[in-house]
Scaffold this motif. Sequence first.
Motif, short mmCIF file in Angstrom:
data_model
loop_
_atom_site.label_atom_id
_atom_site.label_comp_id
_atom_site.label_asym_id
_atom_site.label_seq_id
_atom_site.Cartn_x
_atom_site.Cartn_y
_atom_site.Cartn_z
N UNK A 1 0.79 -1.23 0.00
CA UNK A 1 0.00 0.00 0.00
C UNK A 1 0.82 1.27 0.00
N UNK A 2 2.15 1.13 -0.06
CA UNK A 2 3.01 2.31 -0.11
C UNK A 2 3.15 2.75 -1.56
N UNK A 3 3.07 4.06 -1.78
CA UNK A 3 3.28 4.61 -3.12
C UNK A 3 4.67 5.22 -3.17
N UNK A 4 5.53 4.69 -4.04
CA UNK A 4 6.87 5.23 -4.21
C UNK A 4 6.82 6.34 -5.24
N UNK A 5 7.00 7.56 -4.77
CA UNK A 5 6.89 8.72 -5.65
C UNK A 5 8.03 8.74 -6.66
N UNK A 6 7.77 9.39 -7.80
CA UNK A 6 8.71 9.34 -8.90
C UNK A 6 10.06 9.97 -8.55
N UNK A 7 10.07 10.87 -7.58
CA UNK A 7 11.33 11.53 -7.22
C UNK A 7 12.20 10.67 -6.30
N UNK A 8 11.65 9.57 -5.84
CA UNK A 8 12.36 8.73 -4.88
C UNK A 8 13.14 7.62 -5.59
N UNK A 9 14.21 7.19 -4.96
CA UNK A 9 14.95 6.02 -5.41
C UNK A 9 14.65 4.90 -4.42
N UNK A 10 14.04 3.82 -4.90
CA UNK A 10 13.56 2.79 -4.00
C UNK A 10 13.91 1.40 -4.52
N UNK A 11 13.85 0.44 -3.63
CA UNK A 11 13.91 -0.97 -4.02
C UNK A 11 12.49 -1.39 -4.35
N UNK A 12 12.26 -1.83 -5.58
CA UNK A 12 10.91 -2.12 -6.03
C UNK A 12 10.57 -3.61 -5.93
N UNK A 13 11.27 -4.32 -5.05
CA UNK A 13 11.04 -5.76 -4.94
C UNK A 13 9.63 -6.09 -4.50
N UNK A 14 8.99 -5.17 -3.75
CA UNK A 14 7.66 -5.46 -3.21
C UNK A 14 6.54 -4.80 -4.02
N UNK A 15 6.85 -4.33 -5.21
CA UNK A 15 5.81 -3.67 -6.01
C UNK A 15 4.72 -4.67 -6.39
N UNK A 16 3.53 -4.12 -6.70
CA UNK A 16 2.45 -4.97 -7.21
C UNK A 16 2.92 -5.57 -8.53
N UNK A 17 2.80 -6.88 -8.67
CA UNK A 17 3.37 -7.52 -9.84
C UNK A 17 2.48 -8.61 -10.40
N UNK A 18 2.65 -8.86 -11.69
CA UNK A 18 1.95 -9.96 -12.35
C UNK A 18 2.45 -11.30 -11.82
N UNK A 19 3.73 -11.36 -11.43
CA UNK A 19 4.28 -12.61 -10.89
C UNK A 19 3.53 -13.02 -9.63
N UNK A 20 3.25 -12.04 -8.76
CA UNK A 20 2.52 -12.35 -7.53
C UNK A 20 1.11 -12.85 -7.84
N UNK A 21 0.49 -12.27 -8.85
CA UNK A 21 -0.85 -12.72 -9.24
C UNK A 21 -0.81 -14.14 -9.77
N UNK A 22 0.20 -14.43 -10.61
CA UNK A 22 0.33 -15.79 -11.15
C UNK A 22 0.60 -16.79 -10.02
#
Length: 414
Positions: free
Chosen positions: A383-404
């Motif tokens: 539920x966290x939104x990583x703003x475009x100005x931030x540098x983040x680790x995107x390992x926990x982003x919403x993903x198609x892999x998680x859905x599959x």
Amino acid sequence: MPPRTAAAGDHLPSLLLLPPPPHPATRLALNTAYEPSLRAAISRLKDDKSDIEEDGSVLIVALTSSILTGSFIRQKTLSWPYVQSILADIYSIISVISAQLSIPTDIHAGPGSVDVRVVLVHHDPSKPALADSKPAIEPNNTAVVELATFAAAYHPWKYIFHPNNEPGYQLLSTYLKLFEGIQSLRQSQIVVVEGGLAVSVAPLASPQLSPQTTSHSVVCLGGTFDHLHPGHKLLLTAAALLLKVPENGTSNPCQLVIGITGDELLKRKKYAELVQSWDERAENTIEFLSSILELSKDGWKKRQSPLIEKGNDFVARFRDGTIEIHCVVIQDAYGPTITTEDMDALVVSGETRGGGNAVNDRRKELGWRRLETFEVDVLDAEGIVHKSSETQDFASKISSTAIRKLKAESQSRI
């Protein structure tokens, strides 16, 4: 716009009317204002037993706000950073609710799913929205339409949800006056849901006073778009908002060019057996965009699915041919951005900004102009939104892999 199984007209989408966002539109303020209504509408559709929908339910969330500025219908502008930021927060709230309630939100996810699509609608409650005559469809040069046009082009509905607070009732009243004569509604179809608390203070800068974004004739983006989820919906909507829509009768429509990863490149993905085919991913992408771009006085009654020209690319046209969607197979990191010179803008996420830089470096080598790059926020599975100005680790982003993965685990329990 409705599920593809709606050929008989029985399976209709539902509408949730949301009043304008609070000022300032922080994530906490948006959550306080909208989470109760979103949760109630999504829960109601999940539990609705009035008919069994093979593809699940569709909920169109009409987020009304004073988005557009400009005195003339063909010269409207918007602040893209402001709008995409609010969209990202709304889709993040939707994702959290759906995860907590174990409700799939990807397109055509099956029984019990709720495919939520956010449509931006220009509406200023302080100004009269009613015309003397029946609302007409008056598209402007953006993807955003005004409330009267929304009422005239989006119908019929299964349910119309609205928040149980003063702004919610005011919005419903205005909308129903505009909607009069378009669809006969039973009282049971108008559903009041819990309303949130919207505390507004004077904004430092209203959306109209924020720097307005230059729109473009050719906008490009890319992705896999497998099991189209809220992150994809945000990316596609944000890209569509950059289009400069020409007037009817033009011989030069604006174009949204979408590079979709080819099937061969996805064979080594996790749970590859559940990756949707390129054709299905392209069709779902175009269907979703029809929710934002198509306008017809017949609503979706006579157009259950967008008409797609299928060749090497998939092409769909909306708004009397003024908007073209081109879905292109991509087999590398560049796609059409280095084979087609005539492009204006590239939409990326924080996760793919490096690819955007590489595209422009390659175009420079070719002697072509750089693409103006726009970066959308990244939705986190927590539920966290990583703003475009931030540098983040995107390992926990919403993903198609998680859905599959979830689909694979569900199948293994059968």
